[in-house]
Write a protein that holds these residues in place. Structure first.
Motif, mmCIF file in Angstrom:
data_model
loop_
_atom_site.group_PDB
_atom_site.id
_atom_site.type_symbol
_atom_site.label_atom_id
_atom_site.label_comp_id
_atom_site.label_asym_id
_atom_site.label_seq_id
_atom_site.Cartn_x
_atom_site.Cartn_y
_atom_site.Cartn_z
ATOM 1 N N SER A 11 -12.669 -30.259 -52.962
ATOM 2 C CA SER A 11 -11.042 -30.457 -53.071
ATOM 3 C C SER A 11 -11.079 -30.442 -54.800
ATOM 4 C CB SER A 11 -10.734 -31.802 -52.584
ATOM 5 O OG SER A 11 -9.390 -32.246 -53.206
ATOM 6 N N TYR A 13 -8.813 -32.215 -56.058
ATOM 7 C CA TYR A 13 -8.092 -33.444 -56.461
ATOM 8 C C TYR A 13 -8.774 -34.642 -55.834
ATOM 9 C CZ TYR A 13 -4.392 -30.163 -57.674
ATOM 10 O OH TYR A 13 -3.558 -29.057 -58.398
ATOM 11 N N GLY A 14 -8.566 -35.734 -56.550
ATOM 12 C CA GLY A 14 -9.306 -37.052 -56.110
ATOM 13 C C GLY A 14 -10.553 -37.500 -56.428
ATOM 14 N N ARG A 36 -11.767 -43.857 -50.236
ATOM 15 C CA ARG A 36 -11.461 -43.911 -51.341
ATOM 16 C C ARG A 36 -11.161 -42.552 -52.123
ATOM 17 N NH1 ARG A 36 -13.765 -43.144 -56.750
ATOM 18 N NH2 ARG A 36 -15.613 -42.050 -55.910
ATOM 19 N N LEU A 37 -11.593 -41.453 -51.819
ATOM 20 C CA LEU A 37 -11.427 -40.018 -52.118
ATOM 21 C C LEU A 37 -10.264 -39.374 -51.189
ATOM 22 C CD1 LEU A 37 -15.130 -38.839 -52.671
ATOM 23 C CD2 LEU A 37 -13.506 -39.587 -54.461
ATOM 24 N N ASN A 38 -9.699 -40.025 -50.270
ATOM 25 C CA ASN A 38 -8.542 -39.567 -49.313
ATOM 26 C C ASN A 38 -8.989 -38.381 -48.851
ATOM 27 O OD1 ASN A 38 -6.639 -41.576 -49.939
ATOM 28 N ND2 ASN A 38 -6.190 -40.569 -52.026
#
Length: 120
Positions: A11, A13-14, A36-38
């Protein structure tokens, strides 16, 4: 020793604000880090992770000012008791179109257990 690895999620993002990595060695820690990282829970459900022989590497590239950046595992190899993990970084093309947003790229990879880990 086994030199196989499998990236299960990437990813832009995140991820963490700083470049670095984490080694996760239990299902409970993995669930907590995924939250936590979605990361979607289906990623765990579809990965068939065997923590007896494997661990999870989460590699973070750190905060970037635009899109177009990425990180992934390129290769792994054992040197005695240390697993050397070579990462591959992606950068945007000079003058190319990129997302104008703060990004925090990361990747999640299943790697073999080792006594020590070195991420390059």
């Amino acid at each position: 020793m086994d030199n196989e690895f499998k990236t299960i999620y990437v990813s832009g993002y995140g991820g963490d604000e700083s470049k670095g990595h984490q080694i996760i060695s239990s299902y409970d820690d993995l669930k907590q880090e995924f939250a936590r990282l979605n990361v979607p829970s289906e990623v765990i459900d579809n990965s068939n992770i065997d923590f007896k022989d494997n661990v999870i590497l989460i590699a973070h590239l750190g905060e970037k000012n635009t899109g177009g950046y990425g990180i992934d595992v390129e290769k792994i190899e054992f040197e005695e008791e240390t697993l050397i993990i070579q990462t591959k970084l992606s950068v945007p093309e000079k003058g190319g179109n990129v997302t104008m947003a703060i990004t925090n790229p990361f990747c999640i990879t299943i790697i073999p257990k080792a006594k020590k880990y070195s991420v390059k």
